[in-house]
Design a protein around this motif. Structure first.
Motif, PDB file in Angstrom:
ATOM      1  N   LYS A  14       0.853  -1.189   0.000  1.00 16.16           N
ATOM      2  CA  LYS A  14       0.000   0.000   0.000  1.00 16.16           C
ATOM      3  C   LYS A  14       0.892   1.243   0.000  1.00 16.16           C
ATOM      4  O   LYS A  14       1.999   1.230   0.552  1.00 16.16           O
ATOM      5  CB  LYS A  14      -0.906   0.001   1.222  1.00 16.16           C
ATOM      6  CG  LYS A  14      -1.912  -1.128   1.215  1.00 16.16           C
ATOM      7  CD  LYS A  14      -2.739  -1.144   2.481  1.00 16.16           C
ATOM      8  CE  LYS A  14      -3.739  -2.283   2.445  1.00 16.16           C
ATOM      9  NZ  LYS A  14      -4.457  -2.452   3.710  1.00 16.16           N
ATOM     10  N   GLU A  15       0.402   2.300  -0.605  1.00 19.42           N
ATOM     11  CA  GLU A  15       1.177   3.547  -0.723  1.00 19.42           C
ATOM     12  C   GLU A  15       1.619   4.061   0.650  1.00 19.42           C
ATOM     13  O   GLU A  15       2.760   4.492   0.819  1.00 19.42           O
ATOM     14  CB  GLU A  15       0.347   4.614  -1.450  1.00 19.42           C
ATOM     15  CG  GLU A  15       1.073   5.919  -1.648  1.00 19.42           C
ATOM     16  CD  GLU A  15       2.282   5.810  -2.561  1.00 19.42           C
ATOM     17  OE1 GLU A  15       3.258   6.549  -2.343  1.00 19.42           O
ATOM     18  OE2 GLU A  15       2.271   4.979  -3.482  1.00 19.42           O
ATOM     19  N   VAL A  42      -1.419  -4.542  -0.984  1.00 19.68           N
ATOM     20  CA  VAL A  42      -2.582  -4.062  -1.734  1.00 19.68           C
ATOM     21  C   VAL A  42      -3.502  -5.250  -1.963  1.00 19.68           C
ATOM     22  O   VAL A  42      -3.081  -6.408  -1.941  1.00 19.68           O
ATOM     23  CB  VAL A  42      -2.176  -3.430  -3.090  1.00 19.68           C
ATOM     24  CG1 VAL A  42      -1.358  -2.179  -2.891  1.00 19.68           C
ATOM     25  CG2 VAL A  42      -1.461  -4.414  -3.972  1.00 19.68           C
ATOM     26  N   ASP A  43      -4.766  -4.958  -2.160  1.00 15.59           N
ATOM     27  CA  ASP A  43      -5.745  -6.006  -2.376  1.00 15.59           C
ATOM     28  C   ASP A  43      -5.735  -6.380  -3.856  1.00 15.59           C
ATOM     29  O   ASP A  43      -6.509  -5.862  -4.645  1.00 15.59           O
ATOM     30  CB  ASP A  43      -7.125  -5.518  -1.941  1.00 15.59           C
ATOM     31  CG  ASP A  43      -8.152  -6.623  -1.956  1.00 15.59           C
ATOM     32  OD1 ASP A  43      -7.764  -7.806  -1.902  1.00 15.59           O
ATOM     33  OD2 ASP A  43      -9.350  -6.306  -2.037  1.00 15.59           O
TER      34      ASP A  43
END
Length: 140
Positions: A14-15, A42-43
């Motif tokens: 994730k960012e 991330v998903d």
């Protein structure tokens, strides 16, 4: 096997996590549990890997593709060894030569012809815990 480093450049993180890693110069030591690692991803629906090479038998281009989903990801594990030196594993080489001879007689020769290394394809999907512990439990 495939190895991917989860760092500030990883598209799998994730960012927010990438920014934390970049600002801190590495992972937060308090985020070392497998639950923290999984929550940092991330998903993604699926990741596709395409491999290209050249056959040593026919010199033709060969391709393979593997698609991974989140269910294929195990935190804290690594792929096991699938190549063995014949010198160190002579007893296994004898067994595999017998299997190879049986396959040759049936017309199904899929064993490598390399004189120094043998490949045990039965282990291709085997994973082992990484050093340090803390790996994700695998249900059976």
């Amino acid at each position: 096997y495939i190895r991917h480093t989860l760092d500030e450049r990883s598209p799998l993180l994730k960012e927010k996590v990438r920014e934390q890693i970049k600002n801190a110069g590495g992972w937060d030591p308090h985020m070392n549990r497998y639950q923290d690692m999984l929550a940092s991803l991330v998903d993604f629906h699926r990741i596709r890997f395409t491999f290209k090479g050249t056959s040593t038998v026919s010199n033709a281009l060969i391709f393979s593709q593997k698609i991974y989903t989140i269910e294929d990801l195990y935190v804290g594990y690594q792929f096991g060894q699938i190549f063995y030196e014949q010198k160190r594993w002579g007893w296994l080489c004898g067994l595999l030569r017998l299997q190879k001879k049986t396959k040759e007689e049936s017309g199904d020769d899929t064993s490598p012809d390399d004189d120094k290394l043998i490949l045990d394809k039965r282990l291709i999907h085997d994973i082992l815990p990484q050093q340090g512990g803390g790996q994700e439990p695998i249900g059976g």
